[in-house]
Enzyme design. Structure first.
Site, PDB file in Angstrom:
ATOM      1  CG  HIS A 162      -1.892  -1.050   1.230  1.00  7.78           C
ATOM      2  ND1 HIS A 162      -2.903  -1.227   0.204  1.00  7.78           N
ATOM      3  CD2 HIS A 162      -2.269  -2.031   2.142  1.00  7.78           C
ATOM      4  CE1 HIS A 162      -3.867  -2.241   0.542  1.00  7.78           C
ATOM      5  NE2 HIS A 162      -3.545  -2.919   1.686  1.00  7.78           N
ATOM      6  CG  ASP A 198      -3.078  -8.210   0.862  1.00  8.72           C
ATOM      7  OD1 ASP A 198      -1.902  -8.625   1.530  1.00  8.72           O
ATOM      8  OD2 ASP A 198      -3.923  -7.756   0.913  1.00  8.72           O
ATOM      9  CG  HIS A 200      -6.913  -5.369   1.889  1.00  7.91           C
ATOM     10  ND1 HIS A 200      -6.522  -6.249   2.746  1.00  7.91           N
ATOM     11  CD2 HIS A 200      -8.301  -4.837   2.484  1.00  7.91           C
ATOM     12  CE1 HIS A 200      -7.502  -6.534   3.727  1.00  7.91           C
ATOM     13  NE2 HIS A 200      -8.415  -5.768   3.577  1.00  7.91           N
ATOM     14  CG  ASP A 287      -4.965  -9.893   3.300  1.00  4.94           C
ATOM     15  OD1 ASP A 287      -4.699 -10.641   2.238  1.00  4.94           O
ATOM     16  OD2 ASP A 287      -4.853  -8.692   3.577  1.00  4.94           O
TER      17      ASP A 287
END
Length: 345
Positions: A162, A198, A200, A287
């Site tokens: 990120h 991931d 996200h 995740d």
């Protein structure tokens, strides 16, 4: 497979974060790496400290003023008041549309907001050392591939995908996957692919390489209409300028099960294969596990082994970089299933 640890990771250990408007204990904490290292040890894997400095790659994926701020942020925080050693700084203002971001403010909290995309990425005394150690591990993995290794794994935290050219966010400070990709390019690889699995979207990695044709970015992730980071990761983001056509997003709705996720993985792998890359960097977020507290997919251990096996069939030197995964007790086992699937294929 060579495995690199970050000996400074435990120094980044903030007490709490903001999540859904509440102050809660940090999901991203040193126990995550501890569980991964314990699982690797149980599997008989040897773990080593970083062997290479990431400075050269960092200078090409992050802005100089952002690196300077991050390296000095905790000292600046303490300079305001010695009592701040027992407090966590959080941004409270951001340069959104129509506001200027080219001028660095004199106020520390304003500077923190300038370099943050959210208020859920808290700083601690050891944040810079931990982030830099993770970037060094990523650079070391890249150099292992350049030296002829088939694969390498960065068992490190904090995560990185990120973190953009000049901002932190989503628990990320330095973009480890981007560092690995850039280190590969600096070492002679002509074309590199980054595959982000991931839950996200890796908004920072996309932003760093969005206008480049030498680094392909492919991501399968939760739909940003409902899932963090919300403002990037849509299917119509395909690259710009020289990078047009070298960015592929495969957003999936929350609740997506293993079969649909594996179908999307196949599309992603076909895109990577078509890029004719010299090496692959995998942002290995775990995740996507069905029991993850802040994920929304339903993968189980068997699917993680299938992920590893499918990546092996790409036939590329591969650097795995640990990203998210917040079901800490299961994180190490899930990581090992990916690596074992890769090596057994």
């Amino acid at each position: 497979m060579r495995i690199f640890n970050n000996p400074d990771q435990s120094g980044h250990n903030p007490r709490d974060e903001f999540y859904r408007g509440q102050r809660v204990p940090c999901f991203e904490n040193p126990t995550r790496a501890d569980h991964v290292l314990q699982a690797l040890a149980a599997a008989g894997a040897a773990v080593e400290a970083p062997t290479h400095d990431s400075a050269a790659a960092l200078a090409q994926v992050h802005a100089p003023r952002y690196l300077a701020f991050l390296q000095d942020a905790w000292r600046q925080w303490l300079a305001l008041d010695a009592a701040n050693a027992n407090l966590q700084p959080f941004p409270s203002v951001w340069p959104v549309r129509t506001l200027r971001s080219d001028v660095e403010p004199g106020n520390f909290i304003a500077r923190l907001g300038l370099y943050s995309m959210d208020n859920g990425t808290p700083l601690a005394a050891g944040t810079w050392a931990a982030a830099k150690g993770g970037a060094d591990a990523a650079a070391s993995a890249a150099h292992a591939l350049l030296a002829g290794e088939r694969a390498a794994f960065c068992a490190t935290r904090p995560p990185g995908h990120h973190a953009g050219p000049d901002f932190m966010g989503g628990y990320c400070f330095l973009n480890n996957a981007a560092v690995a990709a850039q280190a590969l390019r600096l070492g002679g690889a002509q074309r590199v692919a980054v595959l982000d699995v991931d839950y996200h979207h890796g908004n920072g990695t996309q932003a760093i390489f969005y206008d480049r044709a030498d680094v392909l970015f492919v991501s399968l992730h939760g739909d940003p209409l409902t899932e963090y980071p919300f403002y990037l990761g849509h299917a119509d983001e395909t690259g710009a300028g020289e990078g047009a056509g070298f960015n592929l997003n495969l957003p999936l709705p929350a609740g997506t099960g293993a079969a649909a996720w594996l179908d999307a993985l196949e599309v992603a792998c076909q895109c990577v294969a078509a890029h004719r890359a010299d090496a692959l960097v995998v942002s290995l977020g775990l995740d996507t596990f069905g029991g993850d507290p802040i994920g929304g997919f339903g993968l189980q251990q068997g699917e993680f082994a299938r992920l590893g096996a499918r990546l092996r069939r790409l036939g590329l030197p591969t650097a795995f970089v640990l990203e998210g995964g917040y079901a800490s007790a299961e994180l190490g086992h899930n990581a090992c299933h990916v690596l074992e699937g890769f090596e057994a294929a």
